[in-house]
Design an enzyme around this catalytic site. Structure first.
Site, PDB file in Angstrom:
ATOM      1  N   THR A   1       0.582  -1.449  -0.188  1.00 24.27           N
ATOM      2  CA  THR A   1       0.428  -0.436  -0.132  1.00 24.27           C
ATOM      3  C   THR A   1       0.824   1.023  -0.027  1.00 24.27           C
ATOM      4  OG1 THR A   1      -0.032  -0.469   2.120  1.00 24.27           O
ATOM      5  CG2 THR A   1      -1.784  -1.328   0.534  1.00 24.27           C
ATOM      6  N   HIS A   2      -0.110   2.434   0.592  1.00 27.80           N
ATOM      7  CA  HIS A   2       1.405   3.935  -0.132  1.00 27.80           C
ATOM      8  C   HIS A   2       2.411   3.569   1.420  1.00 27.80           C
ATOM      9  CE1 HIS A   2      -0.450   5.004   4.576  1.00 27.80           C
ATOM     10  NE2 HIS A   2      -1.126   4.608   4.087  1.00 27.80           N
ATOM     11  N   ASP A   3       3.119   4.096   0.489  1.00 24.72           N
ATOM     12  CA  ASP A   3       4.458   5.166   1.221  1.00 24.72           C
ATOM     13  C   ASP A   3       5.672   3.534   1.999  1.00 24.72           C
ATOM     14  OD1 ASP A   3       3.842   7.791   0.897  1.00 24.72           O
ATOM     15  OD2 ASP A   3       2.145   7.353   2.721  1.00 24.72           O
ATOM     16  N   ASP A   4       5.088   2.217   1.079  1.00 26.71           N
ATOM     17  CA  ASP A   4       6.091   1.372   1.370  1.00 26.71           C
ATOM     18  C   ASP A   4       6.810   1.341   1.152  1.00 26.71           C
ATOM     19  OD1 ASP A   4       4.063   0.216   3.374  1.00 26.71           O
ATOM     20  OD2 ASP A   4       3.297  -1.230   1.377  1.00 26.71           O
TER      21      ASP A   4
ATOM     22  N   ALA B   1       3.349   3.049   4.497  1.00 22.95           N
ATOM     23  CA  ALA B   1       4.667   3.382   5.288  1.00 22.95           C
ATOM     24  C   ALA B   1       5.467   2.040   6.004  1.00 22.95           C
ATOM     25  CB  ALA B   1       4.408   4.492   6.649  1.00 22.95           C
TER      26      ALA B   1
END
Length: 221
Positions: free
Chosen positions: A139-142, A159
């Site tokens: 998902t986002h910012d991984d 993240a």
């Protein structure tokens, strides 16, 4: 569209899965498998010949290469094979199953493989020689480092940082903002709520460090 030649290093079950993904696309032409087990030389796996050992990679300079090696008991195995081959980054291809969903702007490192049902929801960089097995979710910012293995249905919340050569087992889930250290191993179905130090194995719900049972000392008779 002309398909580009591709060599697969490793002739086990993972290579069969990668071959199946390739055949659903129109980018690659699998020209052979390379494996250092002498018993496999000359055999045919899913209609692709095992040409011989990995040293033969240098005899096919026009073919791209993908390393099909993954083992939870040896999370650095793929890295070791790549180092042994000694090829420049430009020799490696990437394989993305046509049923993977990859957000616009995602950058995949060389040698990376995404199998069926992988979802990457937002722009991010995925390292080199990463393996994402079926239905992995990023998902986002991984942030996923080089040589990471994500087994089927592994899920990263936002993240999450996964450092080089970590191995995340099937159906594990990692909470947002958590870091998985280099060469760490996460067990099947584990729920990771805290940072995992490099080189440790964590299992369970919630996940905790796996401590091997002490072997009782046998006193001399």
């Amino acid at each position: 569209m002309t398909r580009a030649p591709l060599l697969l290093v490793g002739a086990g079950g993972l290579a069969r899965e990668v071959l199946a993904a390739i055949r659903l696309g129109d980018r690659w032409d699998p020209v052979g498998l390379l494996d250092d087990r002498p018993s496999l030389a000359g055999s045919v796996i899913d209609r692709v010949p095992v040409l011989g050992g990995t040293d033969l990679v240098h005899e096919h300079p026009n073919a791209k290469v993908v390393v099909c090696v993954a083992n939870a008991h040896r999370p650095t195995g793929r890295r070791e094979v790549v180092r042994k081959l000694g090829l420049p980054a430009s020799r490696y291809g990437t394989v993305v199953h046509p049923h993977a969903s990859v957000a616009h702007g995602v950058v995949l490192g060389e040698g990376t493989v995404l199998l069926a049902g992988v979802v990457i929801t937002a722009p991010q960089e995925v390292g080199a020689h990463v393996l994402a097995m079926p239905h992995v979710l990023l998902t986002h910012d991984d942030s996923v480092g080089d040589f990471v293995t994500l087994a089927g249905r592994a899920t990263l919340a936002g993240a999450v940082r996964v450092e080089d050569s970590a191995y995340l087992g099937s159906a594990c889930a990692v909470r947002e903002g958590v870091t998985i250290g280099a060469e760490a191993v996460i067990g099947m179905g584990a729920v990771v709520l805290d940072d995992v130090p490099a080189g440790e194995t964590w299992v369970g719900l919630p996940a905790r460090k796996l401590v091997s049972a002490a072997v009782p000392r046998l006193e001399a008779l």
